[in-house]
Motif scaffolding. Sequence first.
Motif, PDB file in Angstrom:
ATOM      1  N   HIS A  70      37.266   6.915 -49.874  1.00  0.00           N
ATOM      2  CA  HIS A  70      37.370   5.867 -50.892  1.00  0.00           C
ATOM      3  C   HIS A  70      38.806   5.814 -51.427  1.00  0.00           C
ATOM      4  N   ASP A  71      39.266   4.626 -51.756  1.00  0.00           N
ATOM      5  CA  ASP A  71      40.494   4.500 -52.520  1.00  0.00           C
ATOM      6  C   ASP A  71      40.228   5.000 -53.937  1.00  0.00           C
TER       7      ASP A  71
ATOM      8  N   THR B  13      32.593   2.681 -57.325  1.00  0.00           N
ATOM      9  CA  THR B  13      31.846   3.750 -57.997  1.00  0.00           C
ATOM     10  C   THR B  13      32.644   4.245 -59.190  1.00  0.00           C
TER      11      THR B  13
ATOM     12  N   HIS C  95      31.015  -1.905 -53.657  1.00  0.00           N
ATOM     13  CA  HIS C  95      31.626  -0.674 -53.141  1.00  0.00           C
ATOM     14  C   HIS C  95      32.418   0.092 -54.200  1.00  0.00           C
TER      15      HIS C  95
ATOM     16  N   ARG D  21      26.868   5.369 -55.260  1.00  0.00           N
ATOM     17  CA  ARG D  21      27.304   4.524 -56.382  1.00  0.00           C
ATOM     18  C   ARG D  21      26.716   4.995 -57.716  1.00  0.00           C
TER      19      ARG D  21
ATOM     20  N   ALA E 140      37.148  11.742 -53.780  1.00  0.00           N
ATOM     21  CA  ALA E 140      37.347  10.358 -53.343  1.00  0.00           C
ATOM     22  C   ALA E 140      37.931  10.326 -51.934  1.00  0.00           C
TER      23      ALA E 140
ATOM     24  N   ARG F 205      38.136  -2.444 -50.117  1.00  0.00           N
ATOM     25  CA  ARG F 205      37.670  -1.183 -49.532  1.00  0.00           C
ATOM     26  C   ARG F 205      36.853  -0.395 -50.559  1.00  0.00           C
ATOM     27  N   PRO F 206      36.027   0.567 -50.097  1.00  0.00           N
ATOM     28  CA  PRO F 206      35.307   1.424 -51.042  1.00  0.00           C
ATOM     29  C   PRO F 206      36.274   2.047 -52.047  1.00  0.00           C
ATOM     30  N   LEU F 207      35.878   2.035 -53.318  1.00  0.00           N
ATOM     31  CA  LEU F 207      36.802   2.409 -54.391  1.00  0.00           C
ATOM     32  C   LEU F 207      36.110   3.304 -55.404  1.00  0.00           C
TER      33      LEU F 207
END
Length: 341
Positions: A45-46, A128, A126, A19, A40, A89-91
Amino acid sequence: MKVTPSQLSSLLQACIPARLPVLITGAPGIGKSDIVAQAAKAAAHDLLISHPVVEDPTDSKGLPFPAADGSGARFLPFGDLAQAIQSQRPLVWFIDDLGQASPAVQAAKMQLLLARRIGEHALPDHVTFLAATNRRVDNAGVSNVLDPLKSRFATIVELEPSLEDWTRWAVRNSVPPVLIAFLRFRPDLLVSQERMREIENRESPRTWGHVARLLPVLPPELQLAGITGAVGAGAAGELIGFMRVWRDMPSVAEILAAPHSARIPETLAAQNAIATALGHAANENNFDRVMVYADRLVDAGLNEFAVMLVSDAVRRDASLAATPAFVVAQSGPIGAALLGQ
């Protein structure tokens, strides 16, 4: 700090899960956005892409909405801000062309980047931040990035194009081998150092990508005009001349039909070109014959081109590293050179 595309990719893959926000600077068209998208994806990550040059400060803090009793107002998030706040979701939130944004829009990003919230609205853990910008010298409409905004990034790096990294990308993405061979022969043409005021393109990884898509569709009589419009007259003229050399070389089919006797070109440009073409054409069914010709290149003192041929082939198709021909080559000069890369 200057980094190559492969170094930037590794840096982002380390910073994204931690992050840590990163600001990437560099000339237009050198792959900043593509590398962010690849990093990504590699980090699972999205990706959310914002373009602050067309934003208003309210995009970053929300629209004011009065309370029913008139006692106050709330800022309601919308657009990209709402999407980031509501993400599950992680983004990776990628802020592209940051330096072209107005000072007011840049200032509106400060709280997001440092406090990770706007008023009562907090970003999920989540998310970044990554950002990219051209430099003031690039004639890209960049005035500056506010110092307080710059200091909110964990690190700022400048992307510097690398022919080796571009070649890896080109080989994996089926760029015409004549173009790969040409830029290996004229590596200084990968990126132009000129900054043009007129409406014309100059050389960059992005515009050479345009050439790769133009070559298969342009008839011969339009190639010079089309390529000139993509990368400028000088580079286009050199590429057209190189393509004439390419046409005079022994064909890949000739070499694969008779690898023990097929002619080895005498000029440096043609040797470079034929090694690139064979690396592009190699597969599990013909790799033993490709390696016969590669061994002949070694015998002719052209070790560099033999190694380039084999490296390209394995980058395109990793399964070739398990073929008997490759295993045998590992015990010879080609294998020693590959280990030294």
